[in-house]
Design a protein around this motif. Structure first.
Motif, PDB file in Angstrom:
ATOM      1  N   ILE A  68      10.614   9.896 -26.851  1.00  0.00           N
ATOM      2  CA  ILE A  68      11.210  10.616 -25.726  1.00  0.00           C
ATOM      3  C   ILE A  68      10.334  10.546 -24.482  1.00  0.00           C
ATOM      4  CG2 ILE A  68      10.292  12.884 -26.384  1.00  0.00           C
ATOM      5  CD1 ILE A  68      13.758  12.117 -24.790  1.00  0.00           C
ATOM      6  N   GLU A  69       9.012  10.514 -24.648  1.00  0.00           N
ATOM      7  CA  GLU A  69       8.125  10.429 -23.483  1.00  0.00           C
ATOM      8  C   GLU A  69       8.389   9.136 -22.710  1.00  0.00           C
ATOM      9  OE1 GLU A  69       7.089  11.467 -26.501  1.00  0.00           O
ATOM     10  OE2 GLU A  69       6.603  13.547 -25.993  1.00  0.00           O
ATOM     11  N   LYS A  70       8.548   8.025 -23.449  1.00  0.00           N
ATOM     12  CA  LYS A  70       8.842   6.741 -22.802  1.00  0.00           C
ATOM     13  C   LYS A  70      10.209   6.792 -22.135  1.00  0.00           C
ATOM     14  CE  LYS A  70       9.577   1.824 -23.523  1.00  0.00           C
ATOM     15  NZ  LYS A  70       9.679   0.702 -24.449  1.00  0.00           N
ATOM     16  N   SER A  71      11.200   7.334 -22.832  1.00  0.00           N
ATOM     17  CA  SER A  71      12.556   7.411 -22.276  1.00  0.00           C
ATOM     18  C   SER A  71      12.590   8.228 -20.987  1.00  0.00           C
ATOM     19  CB  SER A  71      13.520   8.015 -23.299  1.00  0.00           C
ATOM     20  OG  SER A  71      13.627   7.186 -24.434  1.00  0.00           O
ATOM     21  N   LEU A  72      11.857   9.336 -20.956  1.00  0.00           N
ATOM     22  CA  LEU A  72      11.822  10.166 -19.742  1.00  0.00           C
ATOM     23  C   LEU A  72      11.164   9.424 -18.578  1.00  0.00           C
ATOM     24  CD1 LEU A  72      10.972  13.662 -21.275  1.00  0.00           C
ATOM     25  CD2 LEU A  72      13.177  12.897 -20.360  1.00  0.00           C
ATOM     26  N   LYS A  73      10.138   8.632 -18.884  1.00  0.00           N
ATOM     27  CA  LYS A  73       9.500   7.834 -17.834  1.00  0.00           C
ATOM     28  C   LYS A  73      10.448   6.756 -17.320  1.00  0.00           C
ATOM     29  CE  LYS A  73       4.693   8.707 -18.963  1.00  0.00           C
ATOM     30  NZ  LYS A  73       3.386   8.134 -19.316  1.00  0.00           N
ATOM     31  N   VAL A  74      11.250   6.177 -18.222  1.00  0.00           N
ATOM     32  CA  VAL A  74      12.251   5.192 -17.814  1.00  0.00           C
ATOM     33  C   VAL A  74      13.260   5.848 -16.869  1.00  0.00           C
ATOM     34  CG1 VAL A  74      14.226   3.827 -18.658  1.00  0.00           C
ATOM     35  CG2 VAL A  74      12.020   3.664 -19.820  1.00  0.00           C
ATOM     36  N   LEU A  75      13.682   7.065 -17.189  1.00  0.00           N
ATOM     37  CA  LEU A  75      14.625   7.783 -16.332  1.00  0.00           C
ATOM     38  C   LEU A  75      14.002   8.074 -14.964  1.00  0.00           C
ATOM     39  CD1 LEU A  75      17.365   9.237 -16.004  1.00  0.00           C
ATOM     40  CD2 LEU A  75      16.266  11.284 -16.921  1.00  0.00           C
ATOM     41  N   LEU A  76      12.761   8.470 -14.971  1.00  0.00           N
ATOM     42  CA  LEU A  76      12.084   8.887 -13.736  1.00  0.00           C
ATOM     43  C   LEU A  76      11.668   7.716 -12.856  1.00  0.00           C
ATOM     44  CD1 LEU A  76      11.324  11.653 -12.580  1.00  0.00           C
ATOM     45  CD2 LEU A  76       9.101  11.414 -13.654  1.00  0.00           C
ATOM     46  N   TYR A  77      11.188   6.626 -13.485  1.00  0.00           N
ATOM     47  CA  TYR A  77      10.597   5.525 -12.723  1.00  0.00           C
ATOM     48  C   TYR A  77      11.299   4.184 -12.888  1.00  0.00           C
ATOM     49  CZ  TYR A  77       6.712   8.799 -12.292  1.00  0.00           C
ATOM     50  OH  TYR A  77       5.943   9.909 -12.031  1.00  0.00           O
ATOM     51  N   GLY A  78      12.257   4.069 -13.810  1.00  0.00           N
ATOM     52  CA  GLY A  78      12.945   2.803 -14.012  1.00  0.00           C
ATOM     53  C   GLY A  78      12.287   1.946 -15.081  1.00  0.00           C
ATOM     54  N   GLU A  79      12.789   0.709 -15.181  1.00  0.00           N
ATOM     55  CA  GLU A  79      12.345  -0.195 -16.242  1.00  0.00           C
ATOM     56  C   GLU A  79      10.851  -0.483 -16.187  1.00  0.00           C
ATOM     57  OE1 GLU A  79      15.121  -3.644 -18.241  1.00  0.00           O
ATOM     58  OE2 GLU A  79      15.020  -3.488 -16.074  1.00  0.00           O
ATOM     59  N   LYS A  80      10.344  -0.670 -14.976  1.00  0.00           N
ATOM     60  CA  LYS A  80       8.912  -0.959 -14.799  1.00  0.00           C
ATOM     61  C   LYS A  80       8.179   0.352 -14.530  1.00  0.00           C
ATOM     62  CE  LYS A  80       9.823  -5.580 -13.134  1.00  0.00           C
ATOM     63  NZ  LYS A  80       9.720  -6.554 -12.057  1.00  0.00           N
ATOM     64  N   PHE A  81       8.365   1.297 -15.449  1.00  0.00           N
ATOM     65  CA  PHE A  81       7.866   2.655 -15.191  1.00  0.00           C
ATOM     66  C   PHE A  81       6.361   2.717 -15.061  1.00  0.00           C
ATOM     67  CE2 PHE A  81       8.328   2.326 -19.805  1.00  0.00           C
ATOM     68  CZ  PHE A  81       7.118   2.813 -20.267  1.00  0.00           C
ATOM     69  N   ASN A  82       5.627   1.830 -15.736  1.00  0.00           N
ATOM     70  CA  ASN A  82       4.164   1.856 -15.599  1.00  0.00           C
ATOM     71  C   ASN A  82       3.744   1.566 -14.167  1.00  0.00           C
ATOM     72  OD1 ASN A  82       3.493   2.553 -18.207  1.00  0.00           O
ATOM     73  ND2 ASN A  82       3.434   0.447 -18.924  1.00  0.00           N
ATOM     74  N   VAL A  83       4.331   0.524 -13.576  1.00  0.00           N
ATOM     75  CA  VAL A  83       3.997   0.141 -12.206  1.00  0.00           C
ATOM     76  C   VAL A  83       4.398   1.245 -11.234  1.00  0.00           C
ATOM     77  CG1 VAL A  83       4.506  -1.520 -10.360  1.00  0.00           C
ATOM     78  CG2 VAL A  83       4.213  -2.320 -12.708  1.00  0.00           C
ATOM     79  N   GLU A  84       5.622   1.756 -11.384  1.00  0.00           N
ATOM     80  CA  GLU A  84       6.114   2.808 -10.494  1.00  0.00           C
ATOM     81  C   GLU A  84       5.278   4.083 -10.606  1.00  0.00           C
ATOM     82  OE1 GLU A  84       8.494   2.934  -8.110  1.00  0.00           O
ATOM     83  OE2 GLU A  84       8.651   0.780  -8.361  1.00  0.00           O
ATOM     84  N   GLU A  85       4.903   4.423 -11.837  1.00  0.00           N
ATOM     85  CA  GLU A  85       4.109   5.634 -12.036  1.00  0.00           C
ATOM     86  C   GLU A  85       2.742   5.502 -11.373  1.00  0.00           C
ATOM     87  OE1 GLU A  85       3.087   8.775 -15.626  1.00  0.00           O
ATOM     88  OE2 GLU A  85       3.543   6.706 -16.149  1.00  0.00           O
ATOM     89  N   ILE A  86       2.147   4.314 -11.483  1.00  0.00           N
ATOM     90  CA  ILE A  86       0.844   4.073 -10.853  1.00  0.00           C
ATOM     91  C   ILE A  86       0.964   4.191  -9.332  1.00  0.00           C
ATOM     92  CG2 ILE A  86      -0.880   2.275 -10.373  1.00  0.00           C
ATOM     93  CD1 ILE A  86      -0.405   1.371 -13.354  1.00  0.00           C
ATOM     94  N   LEU A  87       2.019   3.585  -8.757  1.00  0.00           N
ATOM     95  CA  LEU A  87       2.230   3.666  -7.308  1.00  0.00           C
ATOM     96  C   LEU A  87       2.429   5.113  -6.862  1.00  0.00           C
ATOM     97  CD1 LEU A  87       4.586   0.595  -6.752  1.00  0.00           C
ATOM     98  CD2 LEU A  87       2.193   0.812  -6.049  1.00  0.00           C
ATOM     99  N   GLN A  88       3.205   5.862  -7.639  1.00  0.00           N
ATOM    100  CA  GLN A  88       3.438   7.268  -7.323  1.00  0.00           C
ATOM    101  C   GLN A  88       2.129   8.058  -7.366  1.00  0.00           C
ATOM    102  OE1 GLN A  88       6.269   8.690  -6.314  1.00  0.00           O
ATOM    103  NE2 GLN A  88       5.655  10.829  -6.427  1.00  0.00           N
TER     104      GLN A  88
END
Length: 201
Positions: free
Chosen positions: A133-153
């Motif tokens: 669920i943690e991964k799924s929530l990050k996908v919802l919040l940041y999209g497919e490339k959630f690692n990159v988006e999360e780092i930018l955020q």
């Protein structure tokens, strides 16, 4: 089951979610448009919305709408839902058109409405793939490339925090403004690239 509680059907359609698209995810994604529907389908129970394996996507002004008004105040309903989700460790995603920020604390997410519908299909597929669920929530919040988006955020938030907490930087910007007759205001402009650009003009 994922419960999508949002009274704005026309907005869903504008954001690319027609009824036929929802039907493709029917076994796992349940749309809820009104309090009358909640009552009629008896969704307000421990084996439906309030089941501990639920995932709840909740439009924050749902109970503010006149058709969904309830004897309880809308704030009390939202607070009760928040408390219940916290107590039962149930993912709760709060979304709103007036919310421009994204945040995640444990299994509680807050995000803009457009972003929710933009990433909803990715999120549902992540749940169907049995991702945690943690991964799924990050996908919802940041999209497919959630690692990159999360780092930018995070980078953006770090810079914004640095500007807010740095009196030395504020003093230097004020001195720069005085010497150059500029009006850079860190309370308004916190994007480091924009500040750099303004300084170098």
């Amino acid at each position: 089951m994922i419960y999508l509680i949002d009274d704005k059907k026309s907005r869903q359609e504008q954001l690319g979610w027609s009824q036929s698209k929802f039907d493709n995810f029917n076994p796992i994604l349940k749309t809820v448009y009104s309090y009358k529907q909640i009552e009629k389908e008896e969704l307000n129970t421990n084996d439906k919305i309030y089941a501990t394996n639920s995932i709840i996507l909740f439009h924050e002004s749902f109970f503010d709408h006149v058709d969904n008004s309830h004897k309880k105040e809308s704030d009390k309903i939202r607070n009760g839902l928040n408390d219940w989700a916290d107590k039962n460790n149930v993912p709760l995603i709060l979304f709103s058109g007036s919310n421009n920020a994204r945040s995640i604390i444990g299994k509680k997410v807050s995000m803009p409405v457009k972003l929710l519908y933009q990433n909803l299909e990715l999120f549902v597929n992540s749940i169907l793939n049995d991702d945690d669920i943690e991964k799924s929530l990050k996908v919802l919040l940041y999209g497919e490339k959630f690692n990159v988006e999360e780092i930018l955020q995070l980078k953006k938030e770090i810079w914004e925090t640095k500007f807010k907490l740095s009196p030395i930087l504020n003093n230097k910007i004020n001195k720069f403004n005085t010497l150059t007759s500029r009006s850079i205001d860190l309370k308004i402009t916190q994007d480091p690239l924009l500040i750099k650009s303004l300084i170098n003009e």
